[in-house]
Design an enzyme around this catalytic site. Structure first.
Site, PDB file in Angstrom:
ATOM      1  N   ASP A   1     -24.887   7.298  -3.382  1.00  0.00           N
ATOM      2  CA  ASP A   1     -24.518   6.757  -2.068  1.00  0.00           C
ATOM      3  C   ASP A   1     -23.588   7.715  -1.324  1.00  0.00           C
ATOM      4  O   ASP A   1     -22.847   8.473  -1.942  1.00  0.00           O
ATOM      5  CB  ASP A   1     -23.840   5.384  -2.257  1.00  0.00           C
ATOM      6  CG  ASP A   1     -23.843   4.559  -0.975  1.00  0.00           C
ATOM      7  OD1 ASP A   1     -24.584   4.900  -0.030  1.00  0.00           O
ATOM      8  OD2 ASP A   1     -23.085   3.576  -0.915  1.00  0.00           O
TER       9      ASP A   1
ATOM     10  N   ASN B   1     -33.903  -0.555   2.087  1.00  0.00           N
ATOM     11  CA  ASN B   1     -33.755   0.674   2.882  1.00  0.00           C
ATOM     12  C   ASN B   1     -34.825   0.809   3.973  1.00  0.00           C
ATOM     13  O   ASN B   1     -34.703   1.663   4.861  1.00  0.00           O
ATOM     14  CB  ASN B   1     -33.748   1.917   1.986  1.00  0.00           C
ATOM     15  CG  ASN B   1     -32.464   2.080   1.183  1.00  0.00           C
ATOM     16  OD1 ASN B   1     -32.462   2.593   0.069  1.00  0.00           O
ATOM     17  ND2 ASN B   1     -31.331   1.638   1.751  1.00  0.00           N
TER      18      ASN B   1
HETATM   19  C1  IPE Z   1     -28.037   1.596  -2.327  1.00  0.00           C
HETATM   20  O1  IPE Z   1     -27.366   2.218  -1.322  1.00  0.00           O
HETATM   21  C2  IPE Z   1     -29.464   2.065  -2.367  1.00  0.00           C
HETATM   22  C3  IPE Z   1     -29.675   3.425  -2.849  1.00  0.00           C
HETATM   23  C4  IPE Z   1     -28.749   4.213  -3.305  1.00  0.00           C
HETATM   24  C5  IPE Z   1     -31.038   3.878  -2.807  1.00  0.00           C
HETATM   25  P1  IPE Z   1     -27.262   1.559   0.139  1.00  0.00           P
HETATM   26  O2  IPE Z   1     -26.400   2.461   0.934  1.00  0.00           O
HETATM   27  O3  IPE Z   1     -28.620   1.294   0.671  1.00  0.00           O
HETATM   28  O4  IPE Z   1     -26.571   0.170  -0.185  1.00  0.00           O
HETATM   29  P2  IPE Z   1     -25.606  -0.732   0.701  1.00  0.00           P
HETATM   30  O5  IPE Z   1     -26.296  -0.921   2.028  1.00  0.00           O
HETATM   31  O6  IPE Z   1     -24.335   0.016   0.840  1.00  0.00           O
HETATM   32  O7  IPE Z   1     -25.453  -1.983  -0.077  1.00  0.00           O
HETATM   33  C1  IPE Z   2     -27.550   7.063  -0.045  1.00  0.00           C
HETATM   34  O1  IPE Z   2     -26.801   7.449   1.050  1.00  0.00           O
HETATM   35  C2  IPE Z   2     -29.006   7.407   0.088  1.00  0.00           C
HETATM   36  C3  IPE Z   2     -29.899   6.257   0.229  1.00  0.00           C
HETATM   37  C4  IPE Z   2     -29.540   5.021   0.256  1.00  0.00           C
HETATM   38  C5  IPE Z   2     -31.296   6.557   0.320  1.00  0.00           C
HETATM   39  P1  IPE Z   2     -26.673   6.549   2.360  1.00  0.00           P
HETATM   40  O2  IPE Z   2     -27.735   6.964   3.316  1.00  0.00           O
HETATM   41  O3  IPE Z   2     -26.650   5.113   2.026  1.00  0.00           O
HETATM   42  O4  IPE Z   2     -25.265   7.026   2.897  1.00  0.00           O
HETATM   43  P2  IPE Z   2     -24.147   6.156   3.609  1.00  0.00           P
HETATM   44  O5  IPE Z   2     -23.864   4.987   2.743  1.00  0.00           O
HETATM   45  O6  IPE Z   2     -24.711   5.749   4.943  1.00  0.00           O
HETATM   46  O7  IPE Z   2     -22.986   7.089   3.739  1.00  0.00           O
HETATM   47 MG    MG Z   3     -25.133   3.824   1.634  1.00  0.00          MG
END
Ligand code: IPE
Ligand code: IPE
Ligand code: MG
Length: 259
Positions: A24, A72
């Site tokens: 994340d 996502n």
């Molecule tokens: C969790 O991260 C999903 C993945 C790492 C693929 P998200 O960024 O999507 O989760 P939330 O929205 O913070 O719960």
């Molecule tokens: C994790 O990074 C990747 C996926 C969930 C695919 P994020 O895209 O959720 O990054 P933040 O949470 O917006 O910083």
């Molecule tokens: Mg995220």
């Protein structure tokens, strides 16, 4: 502390069998640099390389990376297509390296709903590495923990669930055989980057007794040293599984056991 010093601190006899990672913070990494979110996802590939290589070198049995959740899809179309594109690029570039390192590549999640070109790349990865005997590398794609449990229940119902009910139902152990991770050990260590203190629907069944390690480090900045730090922290934890610390468990004389 140097990476080599951290590596020395790891007890090779007490490694987590399964490490699961919620990758994340890609978006925040990009925002800090005034870049589009997708630049963060691209930068995150290097971290993937680091943990796959680092875990395999240590002799970890199973590594699971959360790459794309069922939720996502709520993101802008351009971000979703870029993530899929990056996945294909990663596999294309890394597959031979993964194979050379005797790693078995697998996916968990509702991958049947992904684009045909993505599926083709995934299938290539799975079949190329099918007979490898080293680390099992699961990528969670179009994955949701509740969906996994529902999929398991549906498979169970289709596999003679009624007859099973008539014979007294099934055990937790039997149920786990219907999950995407059938046959794999549960994660001992769950890592989440970027400081978020939530599970986000990841491996809900399997993490029942996982040790959780959260770092403020954003995913694109994650390196082998962070993996080592997580393992060192894990090895200092005392896992009780609902019981007591070993020194508090009375050593009963044989006769006492009848009580
Ligand atoms: C969790 O991260 C999903 C993945 C790492 C693929 P998200 O960024 O999507 O989760 P939330 O929205 O913070 O719960
Ligand atoms: C994790 O990074 C990747 C996926 C969930 C695919 P994020 O895209 O959720 O990054 P933040 O949470 O917006 O910083
Ligand atoms: Mg995220």
């Amino acid at each position: 502390m140097k990476v080599s010093e951290l590596l020395q601190q790891i007890d090779r006899g007490a490694l987590p069998a399964h490490i699961a990672i919620i990758m994340d913070g890609n978006g925040r990494w990009a925002r800090k640099r005034g870049l589009p979110r997708v630049a963060g996802h691209r930068a995150g590939i290097n971290a993937v390389r680091q943990v796959v290589e680092g875990s395999a070198e240590l002799g970890i049995s199973v590594l699971t990376l959360y790459a794309f959740s069922l939720d996502n899809w709520k993101r802008p179309h351009i971000e979703v297509t870029t993530l899929m594109q990056l996945l294909k690029e990663y596999l294309n570039k890394e597959l031979e390296n993964i194979h050379k390192n005797n790693i078995r590549f697998r996916t968990i999640g509702r991958t049947e709903a992904l684009d045909a070109s993505v599926r083709a790349e995934l299938e290539k990865g799975v079949s190329r590495t099918r007979n490898n005997t080293g680390m099992l590398f699961n990528v969670a794609l179009n994955y949701g923990g509740r969906a996994e449990i529902v999929d398991a229940v549906n498979r169970l119902l289709n596999n003679g669930g009624k007859e099973l009910a008539a014979t007294g139902g099934i055990s937790e152990k039997d149920f786990a055989q219907y999950l995407y991770t059938a046959g794999q050990p549960d994660p001992d260590l769950l890592i989440r980057t970027s400081g978020e203190l939530r599970i986000s629907n990841f491996l809900l069944w399997q993490i029942a007794y996982a040790e959780i390690w959260v770092t403020e480090t954003l995913w694109p900045d994650f390196e082998k040293q962070h993996l080592y730090q997580a393992i060192i922290a894990f090895q200092k934890r005392e896992r009780r599984y609902g019981g007591l610390e070993p020194q508090l468990v009375p050593t009963l004389a044989l006769g006492d056991r009848k009580m």
